[in-house]
Design a protein around this motif. Structure first.
Motif: not given
Length: 260
Positions: A127-141
């Motif tokens: 909403d405020n003009g940023f571009v989120p950049v996510l990626h493949g990762d290890v996450v908690m399961d």
């Protein structure tokens, strides 16, 4: 409130890294070129990039797809964060207001599937003009301790949760190819069995399923949400810019046959 439609762009790890190496090797020329193409985008944009040689070799070395390993999880997470920093730095240098968002910090899985994801900050960024950049990762399961979560699983989850209108999967191929190397223009539930035998895994080290994994995730998304995705070659100059300007290129993954 920003009412522009949301586009999700996935950039494959094979495009921005050398996946044949055992340690992180970034293709900086491609990262800079892609950043320049993204700079012209006029929609609310979420970027998800693969890990390539910054994640797959580490995850394989520690056997993370088969067992819980705290040290291996940390080593892999640190590596993919480094690639994310390179990508976001390049994007910001090109004039894109890019912010790295690490899945380890906002996603919980259960048996390898996303159970919940904190999205409020991503919505406010958009909403405020940023571009989120996510990626493949290890996450908690919740069941496994940690798991390897590919960008190919993050993309459809985000698309459904955010109500995205366009999805582009920038790979190292001209879409999904048949046995003659020609691009299959459309894949949908009615022709999937017919084209299934053309679709393989990754030729390089990949712990997340390669092209078949992508297609299956996107077919499921099209069935549940009606969103059409496009798999195209992000290694070819101009393709990302064209897709972001509304051009339909590569292979369309959709709920019904593409009459176009």
């Amino acid at each position: 409130m920003n009412n522009k439609s949301i586009t999700i762009l996935k950039i494959g790890g094979s495009v921005i890294t050398d996946k044949s190496t055992d340690e992180g090797s970034a293709r900086m020329e491609d990262i800079m070129r892609i950043s320049g193409e993204i700079a012209g985008a006029d929609s609310r944009l979420v970027i998800v990039h693969g890990a390539g040689s910054f994640g797959h070799p580490q995850a394989k070395r520690y056997g993370l797809t088969a067992k819980f390993d705290p040290l291996g999880s940390i080593v892999t997470h640190v590596s993919v964060k480094e690639l994310n920093r390179m990508v976001t730095d390049a994007l910001n240098s090109a004039g894109v207001k890019a912010v790295g968002v690490h899945p380890m910090n906002c996603i919980v899985c259960d048996n390898g599937r996303i159970k919940e994801m904190f999205l409020d900050h991503i919505r406010i960024m958009l909403d405020n003009g940023f571009v989120p950049v996510l990626h493949g990762d290890v996450v908690m399961d919740a069941s496994l301790g940690t798991c390897v979560l590919s960008g190919d699983r993050i993309v459809p989850y985000l698309a459904a949760a955010l109500g995205a209108e366009r999805i582009g999967i920038g790979s190292a191929e001209n879409g999904v190819l048949d046995d003659s190397g020609n691009t299959i223009k459309s894949i949908n539930p009615s022709n999937f069995k017919e084209v299934r035998h053309f679709i393989g895994g990754s030729a390089k080290t990949d712990v997340t399923g390669g092209m078949l994994g992508k297609v299956l995730e996107l077919l499921e998304l099209s069935e549940t949400s009606g969103i059409t995705s496009y798999i195209f070659n992000a290694g070819n100059e101009g393709n990302i810019a064209g897709f972001l300007k509304g051009k339909n290129i590569g292979t369309a993954i959709s709920k019904a046959e593409d009459k176009g």
